[in-house]
Design a protein around this motif. Structure first.
Motif, PDB file in Angstrom:
ATOM      1  N   GLU A 115      -4.631   1.910  -1.689  1.00  0.00           N
ATOM      2  CA  GLU A 115      -4.418   0.580  -2.258  1.00  0.00           C
ATOM      3  C   GLU A 115      -3.430   0.605  -3.414  1.00  0.00           C
ATOM      4  O   GLU A 115      -2.707  -0.370  -3.631  1.00  0.00           O
ATOM      5  CB  GLU A 115      -5.747  -0.019  -2.723  1.00  0.00           C
ATOM      6  CG  GLU A 115      -6.702  -0.364  -1.588  1.00  0.00           C
ATOM      7  CD  GLU A 115      -7.962  -1.040  -2.092  1.00  0.00           C
ATOM      8  OE1 GLU A 115      -8.041  -1.302  -3.319  1.00  0.00           O
ATOM      9  OE2 GLU A 115      -8.862  -1.310  -1.279  1.00  0.00           O
ATOM     10  N   TYR A 154      -4.325   3.608   4.506  1.00  0.00           N
ATOM     11  CA  TYR A 154      -3.447   3.446   3.362  1.00  0.00           C
ATOM     12  C   TYR A 154      -4.218   3.505   2.046  1.00  0.00           C
ATOM     13  O   TYR A 154      -5.417   3.218   1.982  1.00  0.00           O
ATOM     14  CB  TYR A 154      -2.707   2.102   3.460  1.00  0.00           C
ATOM     15  CG  TYR A 154      -2.144   1.837   4.827  1.00  0.00           C
ATOM     16  CD1 TYR A 154      -1.155   2.660   5.354  1.00  0.00           C
ATOM     17  CD2 TYR A 154      -2.617   0.788   5.617  1.00  0.00           C
ATOM     18  CE1 TYR A 154      -0.638   2.439   6.622  1.00  0.00           C
ATOM     19  CE2 TYR A 154      -2.108   0.558   6.881  1.00  0.00           C
ATOM     20  CZ  TYR A 154      -1.123   1.390   7.381  1.00  0.00           C
ATOM     21  OH  TYR A 154      -0.623   1.181   8.638  1.00  0.00           O
ATOM     22  N   GLY A 184       0.827  -1.201   0.000  1.00  0.00           N
ATOM     23  CA  GLY A 184       0.000   0.000   0.000  1.00  0.00           C
ATOM     24  C   GLY A 184       0.861   1.249   0.000  1.00  0.00           C
ATOM     25  O   GLY A 184       2.087   1.183   0.096  1.00  0.00           O
TER      26      GLY A 184
END
Length: 402
Positions: free
Chosen positions: A134, A132, A120
């Protein structure tokens, strides 16, 4: 990397000790078949496929008969707790073992694994660095709206590969590195990984203007078909704080250079600077200052990446107790080098200045440009011809003239 220690792993009927013939035990055939379905068929992606299997393997193995398969399920579950890291996961790991093998009356049921993504992007300004993105593309979309260097299209963009373990354990150097790079005018794209999948991130989730220009022209040679253009961020440089080979990371360090050609192909496709700026992971700041970088670290953190194509190295810091701290002047040096490498990359070839150094010792005895069994003048002719063909300004004269 401690293969002898790993071979002592044993849970019930599952163990990693080699057979008397020396052959690896390995999982049961049916499990090997399931494992083969994860990841690509490429040799360099095997470890990435294994990490994917870790997440769903225990659930699938519930339906595979046989004690060895169930013991393997327990091993994968235990490793899943350990791999995710953190106090709660380690506590649950021991509770799981107590329950699975009835080692003693259960103290408490194990909690489910608290997961941090295997991969991430993060930024300390995005929800405190606790959540986070992706994909790098999602990160860059946010950064263009809210990032500290938004509105500065000329600022170089550098992907920064980080250890996921350091994110989980909240090492303070990550925020320090991100903030100082921005202070020096470099847009960071911090990407955390387990370590073994660095090549897949660079190959599939990072792209460059050079690569995109080739795709627009229909030139696909050397560009991986697994490139995820919609998820990828366009960057001007790649900085690895991990060291080790690009392919395999720490898991590939036992066979340095074995996948160097794969790494070179990936980096050639991107055609941008690849810089290694790993902090010292097993050496404290005091010994670094006193004795320099220890030999083993020098090899695995800096020399092995050079086999892949790293063009610059900047050690950033070292241990203070259990935490990694950076030396601010080293980060400043890293940012300055990245800016200059990117500026050189953007400059038209005709405006670049190239120095050619020739051997010439001892002076005055006809030793200039000599080399054992090599025709240096002829090599220079070939070099100058290629430079001229690439657009470099060599002045007036024959392209083949030395």
């Amino acid at each position: 990397s401690a293969l002898e220690l790993m071979s002592t792993t044993s849970l019930g009927s599952f163990n990693m000790a080699p057979k008397p013939s020396g052959e690896k035990q390995g999982p049961p055939p049916v499990v090997q078949k399931v494992l083969s379905l994860f990841g690509s068929k490429r040799e360099e992606d095997k470890m990435v496929g294994y990490l994917s299997f870790l997440k769903v393997g225990p659930k699938l193995l519930k339906f595979v008969p046989g004690k060895k398969a169930q013991d393997l399920k327990h091993w994968l579950t235990v490793y899943g707790y350990w791999n995710q890291g953190g106090l709660s996961n380690v506590t649950s790991m021991f509770l799981y073992l107590l329950d699975a093998y009835r080692l003693q009356p259960a103290v408490a049921p194990p909690e489910p694994v608290v997961e941090t993504p295997a991969l991430g992007c993060l930024h300390p300004a995005y929800r405190g660095g606790k959540e986070y993105f992706e994909t790098p593309a999602q990160y860059m979309a946010w950064y263009r709206r809210e990032g500290p260097l938004r509105g500065r299209p000329d600022a170089p963009v550098a992907a920064v590969l980080l250890y996921r373990k350091h994110v989980v354990t909240e090492q303070p150097y990550i925020e320090q590195l991100v903030r100082q790079m921005e202070g020096e005018g470099v847009v960071p794209v911090p990407i955390f990984i387990n370590g073994v999948e660095a090549h897949t991130v660079v190959r599939d989730l990072l792209t460059t203007q050079h690569e995109q220009a080739n795709l627009a022209k229909g030139i696909t040679g050397g560009i991986s078909p697994t490139l995820r253009t919609r998820d990828a961020a366009t960057v001007d440089a790649v900085i690895s704080t991990i060291g080790f080979p690009l392919v395999g990371g720490p898991a590939g360090s036992m066979e340095g250079g074995r996948q160097a050609d794969v790494a070179k192909g990936i980096l050639a496709s991107k055609n941008i600077p690849y810089v290694v700026a790993a902090p010292l992971l097993i050496q404290d700041m005091a010994s670094w200052t006193r004795d320099g970088i220890a030999g083993l670290q020098s090899v695995v953190l800096y020399s092995l990446p050079e086999l892949d194509g790293a063009i610059d190295t900047v050690p950033l810091g070292g241990l203070v107790g259990d935490a990694i701290f950076l030396v601010p002047e080293r980060v400043k040096k890293l940012a300055a080098r990245v800016r200059r490498w990117v500026a050189l990359r953007r400059k038209p070839p005709a405006e670049r200045r190239v120095a050619v150094l020739l051997y010439g010792f001892p002076p005055g005895v006809g030793a200039t440009g000599t080399a054992a069994l090599l025709n240096v003048p002829r090599s220079l002719q070939g070099l100058f011809s290629r430079l001229r063909g690439a657009g470099y300004n060599l002045g007036v004269g024959d392209a083949d003239a030395p």
